[in-house]
Design an enzyme around this catalytic site. Structure first.
Site, PDB file in Angstrom:
ATOM      1  N   TYR A 136      38.952  27.066  35.786  1.00 35.85           N
ATOM      2  CA  TYR A 136      38.092  28.236  35.575  1.00 35.85           C
ATOM      3  C   TYR A 136      37.066  27.956  34.471  1.00 35.85           C
ATOM      4  O   TYR A 136      35.858  28.111  34.673  1.00 35.85           O
ATOM      5  CB  TYR A 136      38.965  29.432  35.204  1.00 35.85           C
ATOM      6  CG  TYR A 136      38.219  30.740  35.065  1.00 35.85           C
ATOM      7  CD1 TYR A 136      37.637  31.351  36.166  1.00 35.85           C
ATOM      8  CD2 TYR A 136      38.120  31.387  33.830  1.00 35.85           C
ATOM      9  CE1 TYR A 136      36.974  32.575  36.050  1.00 35.85           C
ATOM     10  CE2 TYR A 136      37.465  32.605  33.703  1.00 35.85           C
ATOM     11  CZ  TYR A 136      36.889  33.188  34.815  1.00 35.85           C
ATOM     12  OH  TYR A 136      36.236  34.399  34.689  1.00 35.85           O
ATOM     13  N   LYS A 159      33.181  27.340  35.241  1.00 37.44           N
ATOM     14  CA  LYS A 159      32.102  28.222  34.784  1.00 37.44           C
ATOM     15  C   LYS A 159      31.098  27.455  33.919  1.00 37.44           C
ATOM     16  O   LYS A 159      29.901  27.752  33.931  1.00 37.44           O
ATOM     17  CB  LYS A 159      32.678  29.406  34.013  1.00 37.44           C
ATOM     18  CG  LYS A 159      33.419  30.411  34.889  1.00 37.44           C
ATOM     19  CD  LYS A 159      32.467  31.234  35.765  1.00 37.44           C
ATOM     20  CE  LYS A 159      33.210  32.333  36.513  1.00 37.44           C
ATOM     21  NZ  LYS A 159      32.323  33.157  37.347  1.00 37.44           N
ATOM     22  N   VAL A 168      45.502  44.452  31.006  1.00 35.29           N
ATOM     23  CA  VAL A 168      45.398  45.921  31.081  1.00 35.29           C
ATOM     24  C   VAL A 168      46.146  46.473  32.294  1.00 35.29           C
ATOM     25  O   VAL A 168      47.025  47.345  32.134  1.00 35.29           O
ATOM     26  CB  VAL A 168      43.919  46.380  31.033  1.00 35.29           C
ATOM     27  CG1 VAL A 168      43.809  47.855  31.363  1.00 35.29           C
ATOM     28  CG2 VAL A 168      43.332  46.095  29.645  1.00 35.29           C
ATOM     29  N   GLY A 214      52.221  38.067  20.411  1.00 38.61           N
ATOM     30  CA  GLY A 214      51.264  39.158  20.620  1.00 38.61           C
ATOM     31  C   GLY A 214      50.186  39.246  19.554  1.00 38.61           C
ATOM     32  O   GLY A 214      49.419  40.213  19.519  1.00 38.61           O
TER      33      GLY A 214
HETATM   34  P1  NAD Z   1      37.780  39.812  41.113  1.00 38.36           P
HETATM   35  O1  NAD Z   1      38.778  38.765  41.469  1.00 38.36           O
HETATM   36  O2  NAD Z   1      38.181  41.229  41.229  1.00 38.36           O
HETATM   37  O3  NAD Z   1      36.449  39.609  41.946  1.00 38.36           O
HETATM   38  C1  NAD Z   1      36.010  38.375  42.422  1.00 38.36           C
HETATM   39  C2  NAD Z   1      35.498  38.575  43.839  1.00 38.36           C
HETATM   40  O4  NAD Z   1      34.986  37.319  44.335  1.00 38.36           O
HETATM   41  C3  NAD Z   1      36.599  39.015  44.800  1.00 38.36           C
HETATM   42  O5  NAD Z   1      36.160  40.106  45.578  1.00 38.36           O
HETATM   43  C4  NAD Z   1      36.830  37.777  45.667  1.00 38.36           C
HETATM   44  O6  NAD Z   1      37.312  38.098  46.956  1.00 38.36           O
HETATM   45  C5  NAD Z   1      35.451  37.143  45.664  1.00 38.36           C
HETATM   46  N1  NAD Z   1      35.451  35.717  45.944  1.00 38.36           N
HETATM   47  C6  NAD Z   1      36.190  34.751  45.337  1.00 38.36           C
HETATM   48  N2  NAD Z   1      35.901  33.551  45.888  1.00 38.36           N
HETATM   49  C7  NAD Z   1      34.972  33.768  46.857  1.00 38.36           C
HETATM   50  C8  NAD Z   1      34.290  32.942  47.776  1.00 38.36           C
HETATM   51  N3  NAD Z   1      34.506  31.611  47.820  1.00 38.36           N
HETATM   52  N4  NAD Z   1      33.398  33.500  48.616  1.00 38.36           N
HETATM   53  C9  NAD Z   1      33.176  34.825  48.579  1.00 38.36           C
HETATM   54  N5  NAD Z   1      33.786  35.663  47.744  1.00 38.36           N
HETATM   55  C10 NAD Z   1      34.681  35.146  46.882  1.00 38.36           C
HETATM   56  O7  NAD Z   1      37.308  39.492  39.626  1.00 38.36           O
HETATM   57  P2  NAD Z   1      36.340  40.314  38.664  1.00 38.36           P
HETATM   58  O8  NAD Z   1      37.110  40.661  37.465  1.00 38.36           O
HETATM   59  O9  NAD Z   1      35.655  41.383  39.417  1.00 38.36           O
HETATM   60  O10 NAD Z   1      35.298  39.183  38.237  1.00 38.36           O
HETATM   61  C11 NAD Z   1      34.028  39.100  38.850  1.00 38.36           C
HETATM   62  C12 NAD Z   1      33.217  37.998  38.198  1.00 38.36           C
HETATM   63  O11 NAD Z   1      33.033  38.277  36.811  1.00 38.36           O
HETATM   64  C13 NAD Z   1      33.871  36.618  38.277  1.00 38.36           C
HETATM   65  O12 NAD Z   1      32.876  35.644  38.488  1.00 38.36           O
HETATM   66  C14 NAD Z   1      34.487  36.445  36.913  1.00 38.36           C
HETATM   67  O13 NAD Z   1      34.590  35.086  36.554  1.00 38.36           O
HETATM   68  C15 NAD Z   1      33.496  37.188  36.036  1.00 38.36           C
HETATM   69  N6  NAD Z   1      34.159  37.668  34.815  1.00 38.36           N
HETATM   70  C16 NAD Z   1      34.996  38.750  34.865  1.00 38.36           C
HETATM   71  C17 NAD Z   1      35.637  39.159  33.702  1.00 38.36           C
HETATM   72  C18 NAD Z   1      36.553  40.357  33.696  1.00 38.36           C
HETATM   73  O14 NAD Z   1      37.123  40.644  32.641  1.00 38.36           O
HETATM   74  N7  NAD Z   1      36.727  41.089  34.774  1.00 38.36           N
HETATM   75  C19 NAD Z   1      35.437  38.454  32.508  1.00 38.36           C
HETATM   76  C20 NAD Z   1      34.618  37.344  32.521  1.00 38.36           C
HETATM   77  C21 NAD Z   1      33.973  36.962  33.681  1.00 38.36           C
HETATM   78  N1  UDP Z   2      49.045  38.889  28.447  1.00 39.56           N
HETATM   79  C1  UDP Z   2      50.269  39.409  28.043  1.00 39.56           C
HETATM   80  N2  UDP Z   2      51.076  39.963  28.996  1.00 39.56           N
HETATM   81  C2  UDP Z   2      50.719  40.045  30.311  1.00 39.56           C
HETATM   82  C3  UDP Z   2      49.436  39.533  30.699  1.00 39.56           C
HETATM   83  C4  UDP Z   2      48.641  38.949  29.728  1.00 39.56           C
HETATM   84  O1  UDP Z   2      50.625  39.371  26.865  1.00 39.56           O
HETATM   85  O2  UDP Z   2      51.491  40.570  31.113  1.00 39.56           O
HETATM   86  C5  UDP Z   2      48.175  38.285  27.403  1.00 39.56           C
HETATM   87  C6  UDP Z   2      47.663  36.899  27.750  1.00 39.56           C
HETATM   88  O3  UDP Z   2      48.603  35.894  27.410  1.00 39.56           O
HETATM   89  C7  UDP Z   2      46.416  36.842  26.899  1.00 39.56           C
HETATM   90  C8  UDP Z   2      45.890  38.286  26.929  1.00 39.56           C
HETATM   91  O4  UDP Z   2      47.027  39.084  27.268  1.00 39.56           O
HETATM   92  O5  UDP Z   2      46.721  36.487  25.580  1.00 39.56           O
HETATM   93  C9  UDP Z   2      44.793  38.527  27.954  1.00 39.56           C
HETATM   94  O6  UDP Z   2      45.224  38.006  29.191  1.00 39.56           O
HETATM   95  P1  UDP Z   2      44.425  38.219  30.549  1.00 39.56           P
HETATM   96  O7  UDP Z   2      45.185  37.503  31.615  1.00 39.56           O
HETATM   97  O8  UDP Z   2      44.146  39.663  30.766  1.00 39.56           O
HETATM   98  O9  UDP Z   2      43.011  37.551  30.303  1.00 39.56           O
HETATM   99  P2  UDP Z   2      42.512  36.218  29.584  1.00 39.56           P
HETATM  100  O10 UDP Z   2      41.755  36.714  28.415  1.00 39.56           O
HETATM  101  O11 UDP Z   2      43.690  35.376  29.174  1.00 39.56           O
HETATM  102  O12 UDP Z   2      41.675  35.565  30.609  1.00 39.56           O
END
Ligand code: NAD
Ligand code: UDP
Length: 318
Positions: A151, A155, A194, A213
């Site tokens: 990941y 990215k 969450v 934690g």
């Molecule tokens: P999510 O898993 O809910 O959404 C990702 C979506 O991408 C899903 O609908 C999945 O089906 C689709 N997908 C995955 N691979 C695919 C492919 N090869 N072709 C078409 N569709 C595909 O995750 P999210 O939390 O909504 O994250 C969305 C984006 O934001 C991601 O790129 C993630 O890296 C980035 N992001 C999210 C967070 C967060 O906290 N939610 C934080 C940092 C970055």
């Molecule tokens: N985490 C936790 N319990 C859980 C899931 C996650 O303590 O059931 C912790 C995890 O180890 C990390 C933080 O919560 O320190 C955030 O994890 P998450 O998977 O939400 O996102 P990350 O920031 O690691 O991508």
């Protein structure tokens, strides 16, 4: 592009958690939206409420293979990628493919259309950061061969590819480094902290705190995140990475206590092993987002968690 009224926008990963909110917001702004998703971690149900909107088209496709949108578009917002550690550790090769081939396909679409391109990158590019809070100028501290590298490095490759298309092909690009976002429509079982804690608290099960934690995260309400993405989309010419997150930092243990309190749960806390390479701290420096986008998050974490808990209770009640 300044306004979204009448704009034609492709959202890859639009049927995921963040993508579903983004599609909804874009439609509200008057854009036509092509939501391209393979439903690997998202699902059509997350965008079912948009299905009848005349501006909304749902396209099932793996964007690592192709993006079957033949219309000329004004913006390509590339969100497709597994985002939860549970998901990307289960799908390491698919994650690397969508971050590499998928990003190239999305950039090619933007290049041929003359469209603005926005990459959904992540705070994970900072790895286990040695600088705190994290500014966009920080190059990061990532283990390139650890399990999370699919990941993190995926990215980082996506960011490099985005900048190369800008430099070599003149694509108008933006990079959003998104920090942990949360809210309704997260998958209950995707393992992110969450939904995991709320689900456990609402069922009276122990909250699984990883390690002691004391590691920190900074949680951003999904509509704030989406507002940042929309502003970055509009801000043609803003090229480099911009942090999008909330700078209200909390330890995971504090988060567990907050969740127990606000749900009125009798759950206890259980400590589980800390995952490999789990970042110790994470908090965005938001100066650039403020200066370049006029953006700052507005939802207090307790209120956002309360709303997410109410949504989850309704889901669990069927
Ligand atoms: P999510 O898993 O809910 O959404 C990702 C979506 O991408 C899903 O609908 C999945 O089906 C689709 N997908 C995955 N691979 C695919 C492919 N090869 N072709 C078409 N569709 C595909 O995750 P999210 O939390 O909504 O994250 C969305 C984006 O934001 C991601 O790129 C993630 O890296 C980035 N992001 C999210 C967070 C967060 O906290 N939610 C934080 C940092 C970055
Ligand atoms: N985490 C936790 N319990 C859980 C899931 C996650 O303590 O059931 C912790 C995890 O180890 C990390 C933080 O919560 O320190 C955030 O994890 P998450 O998977 O939400 O996102 P990350 O920031 O690691 O991508």
């Amino acid at each position: 592009m300044r306004g979204l009224q009448g704009a034609r926008v492709v959202v890859t990963g639009g049927a995921g958690f963040v993508g579903s909110w983004l599609c909804e917001r874009l439609l509200t702004e008057g854009a036509a939206v092509w939501c391209v998703d393979d439903f690997s971690t998202g699902s059509p149900e997350k965008v079912a409420h948009l299905a009848d909107h005349p501006g909304f088209t749902l396209v099932e496709a793996d964007v690592s293979a192709e993006i079957p949108v033949s219309e000329r578009v004004d913006a390509v917002l590339h969100l497709a990628c597994p985002a939860s550690p549970v998901h990307y550790l289960r799908m390491p090769l698919e994650t690397l493919r969508v971050a590499s081939a998928g990003t190239v396909n999305a950039l090619e679409l933007a290049a041929t259309s003359g469209a603005r391109f926005v990459l959904a990158s992540t705070s994970e590019v900072y790895g286990d950061p040695l600088e705190h809070p994290q500014r966009e100028s920080y190059w990061g501290h990532v283990n390139p061969v650890g399990p999370r590298s699919v990941y993190d490095e995926g990215k980082r490759f996506a960011e490099a590819t985005t900048m190369a298309y800008h430099r070599a092909r003149g694509v108008d690009v933006g990079i959003a480094r998104i920090f942990n976002s949360y809210g309704p429509r997260m998958s209950l079982d995707d393992g992110r902290v969450v939904p995991a804690f709320l689900h456990q608290a609402l069922r009276g099960e122990p909250l699984t705190v990883a390690g002691d934690g004391t590691q920190t995260r900074s949680l951003c309400w999904v509509e704030d995140t989406v507002d940042g993405l929309v502003r970055l989309t509009r801000a043609g010419g803003v090229t480099g990475p911009v942090n999008i997150g909330n700078d209200d930092e909390t330890t995971v243990l504090e988060l567990a206590s907050t969740v127990v309190e606000l749900t009125g749960s009798r759950s206890r806390i259980e400590h589980i092993p800390l995952p490999e390479d789990d970042p110790r701290v994470r908090r965005p420096d938001l100066s650039l987002a403020r200066d370049l986008l006029g953006w700052t998050p507005t939802m207090p974490v307790e209120e956002g968690l309360k709303r997410t808990a109410e949504w989850m209770e309704a889901v669990l009640a069927g």
